[in-house]
Design an enzyme around this catalytic site. Sequence first.
Site, PDB file in Angstrom:
ATOM      1  N   GLY A 101    -126.042 -48.018  -4.483  1.00 34.28           N
ATOM      2  CA  GLY A 101    -126.407 -48.527  -6.269  1.00 34.28           C
ATOM      3  C   GLY A 101    -127.768 -47.247  -6.402  1.00 34.28           C
ATOM      4  N   GLU A 484    -102.167 -48.203 -21.131  1.00 32.34           N
ATOM      5  CA  GLU A 484    -102.825 -48.310 -19.008  1.00 32.34           C
ATOM      6  C   GLU A 484    -101.944 -46.944 -18.552  1.00 32.34           C
ATOM      7  OE1 GLU A 484    -103.903 -48.904 -16.776  1.00 32.34           O
ATOM      8  OE2 GLU A 484    -102.787 -48.918 -14.850  1.00 32.34           O
ATOM      9  N   LYS A 488    -103.766 -43.504 -17.204  1.00 29.19           N
ATOM     10  CA  LYS A 488    -103.514 -42.431 -15.045  1.00 29.19           C
ATOM     11  C   LYS A 488    -103.432 -41.359 -15.178  1.00 29.19           C
ATOM     12  CE  LYS A 488    -103.950 -45.636 -13.566  1.00 29.19           C
ATOM     13  NZ  LYS A 488    -102.873 -46.808 -14.213  1.00 29.19           N
ATOM     14  N   HIS A 507    -101.110 -44.556 -40.062  1.00 30.21           N
ATOM     15  CA  HIS A 507    -102.218 -45.177 -40.821  1.00 30.21           C
ATOM     16  C   HIS A 507    -103.519 -43.823 -40.546  1.00 30.21           C
ATOM     17  CE1 HIS A 507    -102.017 -48.931 -41.960  1.00 30.21           C
ATOM     18  NE2 HIS A 507    -101.015 -49.159 -41.647  1.00 30.21           N
TER      19      HIS A 507
HETATM   20  O1  M6R Z   1    -112.573 -52.635  -9.372  1.00 23.97           O
HETATM   21  P1  M6R Z   1    -112.337 -52.833 -10.702  1.00 23.97           P
HETATM   22  O2  M6R Z   1    -110.433 -53.093 -11.408  1.00 23.97           O
HETATM   23  O3  M6R Z   1    -112.650 -53.181 -11.350  1.00 23.97           O
HETATM   24  O4  M6R Z   1    -111.533 -51.194 -11.157  1.00 23.97           O
HETATM   25  C1  M6R Z   1    -111.960 -50.921 -12.651  1.00 23.97           C
HETATM   26  C2  M6R Z   1    -111.646 -49.540 -13.458  1.00 23.97           C
HETATM   27  O5  M6R Z   1    -112.672 -48.779 -12.975  1.00 23.97           O
HETATM   28  C3  M6R Z   1    -110.601 -49.286 -12.717  1.00 23.97           C
HETATM   29  O6  M6R Z   1    -108.968 -49.758 -13.208  1.00 23.97           O
HETATM   30  C4  M6R Z   1    -110.206 -47.806 -13.223  1.00 23.97           C
HETATM   31  O7  M6R Z   1    -109.678 -47.573 -14.224  1.00 23.97           O
HETATM   32  C5  M6R Z   1    -109.148 -46.999 -12.965  1.00 23.97           C
HETATM   33  N1  M6R Z   1    -109.466 -45.823 -12.051  1.00 23.97           N
HETATM   34  C6  M6R Z   1    -107.940 -47.058 -13.234  1.00 23.97           C
HETATM   35  O8  M6R Z   1    -107.018 -46.474 -12.710  1.00 23.97           O
END
Ligand code: M6R
Length: 611
Positions: A101, A484, A488, A507
């Site tokens: 953190g 999505e 990826k 556009h």
């Molecule tokens: O743990 P979370 O679902 O909150 O994480 C959200 C994003 O950080 C997470 O989906 C990130 O975009 C991934 N690396 C996507 O593959």
Amino acid sequence: MCGIVGYVGKRNAKDIIIDGLKRLEYRGYDSAGIALLTDKGILVRKRVGGIANLENLISDENLSANVGIGHTRWATHGAPSDVNSHPHTAFNDRISIVHNGIIENYAELKHMLVKEHKIEFKSETDTEVAAHLIGLHYEETGSLEDAIFETAKEIKGAYSIVAVAADEPGKLVAIRNDAPIIVGKGNGENFVASDIPALLGYAEEIYPMGNSEVVVLTEDSITFYNSKRKVITHNPLDVNWDIDAAEKEGFEHFLLKEIFDQPNAIRETIKRRLDSKGNINLEGATFTKEILDDINKIYIVACGTSYYAGLVGKALIEKYVKIPVETDVASEFRYRDAIVDKHTLFIAISQSGETSDTLQALREAKAHGARILSIVNVVGSSVARESDDCLYTWAGPEISVASTKAYTTQLIMLYLLSLYMGITKKTVTKKFAKEFVDELLAIPDKMLDYLNNAKEVEKLAVKFSDKKQIFYIGRGLDAHVAFEGSLKLKEISYINSFAIQAGELKHGTIALMEEGVVTIALSTQDALISKMASNMQEVKARGAYVLAIAKEGNDKVKDHSSYTLFIPRVRDEIAPLLSVVPLQLFAYYFAKANDRPIHKPRNLAKSVTVE
Ligand code: M6R
């Protein structure tokens, strides 16, 4: 992000800590270190780079200790380097800490420590500030937990810290404040870690920690304290993950394994939400008709892949529940004065349940009176615990940074949630919901069959693997899946990929279509096939390749594409569950063909616990 493992017991702490850190590698890190409590005091070893570098460093040393802490660092304050790596020490090297953190007020505290206590800092980290504060308080109190409680009054931010003191051997002390820490109980040994996989196979029971809590561990005791220093208890988490699920099982990468895990993860997620008669049972989120009638607006808020699942969720809820839904990425929601009140339902989606942006957005909505529902994979995580209602997905541990099975199981929860709400609000009939659920129940077999026969995707990914950019287009639900798929690809291949609603192409973005460009066109929505046909033709007419994703039986799509990948036939609303699979595989094989470190994509962390 960073990973923490701590051990106190009778076994060789070094081996257990290093093994645990390896299991947390997926979180993303740039350096690794360990501190062991030996007869000669605290011995610290740390190295920039992978855990293998740390192992090389200590390979010739006979490091035997029964207590220790370890860390994998993802740099925030100070570049990745040996000296900035954790653990950090203070109090003449008689205190050592690891930290996840950020200490937000570290600069002013550092100034004070230098000016008033003449402390010389070795690193550029905020962590070292916390180490010296603990050291100073230790000098006054002679107790590690006292020193940590005192330090917690001075530091601000989201953090978790685990500390050891040479003068209190046989003891670990940890504090949690908005950054995850879990505690593992064993037989004559105890553990702390930042995430569950580190403790699988070691701990017999796993306990959560709440915010501002401190835990003191010895080999045969675990004592939790709340912020007022009152002893409290926690119930163990119901963790159904096993060690096999957290390992690669013969797959070359976790990502591929997790893509193939999806049929099972989906089956588990549905199964746990159906009663013996096959009715949807959302135990953990009981929305009566009165509660739903009182809700006039829903926000779905998340980040990354979870956000893209949320886009599908919006379409489903608006269609089946007839309540307006807004979607927002969490980092935007927090700062945009969204209109939220007690008639708002706020749905947070998060695989890890520890994403800082999502957690902060949730708190913001809660402060304005919203009811909070979360869809989360990690049991006992912060998002889950701070929600009024939580629906767990049953994806099992998702190790790969690029999320796959979390996405498809989130979609499953969104289908079930919207149907459940629809039945309760009487906006859908039980008969409709039953037919829908039956179709969902057939998905695992269809997906497995598809996965086992997806050679064509690999061939196309390899064929186009020299491309420097790839476009994704779609309409309706397909557009959400396109986002999505594009995420990826860029995450693990490092090439530019761009997704856009197909109707928006004209556009502006169509200016980029030219000879040699590859555009992946999702055309799984029966009602939008003719519209997509026009968009594909617009792309092809400019010399670009169109790689279409269509449902079996929609052969006409072939007339408008250069290549077509067919997914099993399902109703339009369910198509995202299957259409995302070729996109996941495409990204995987594309990255592999480019020799990318799929296991550890650069700059990314699995769980983003900083803002
Ligand atoms: O743990 P979370 O679902 O909150 O994480 C959200 C994003 O950080 C997470 O989906 C990130 O975009 C991934 N690396 C996507 O593959």
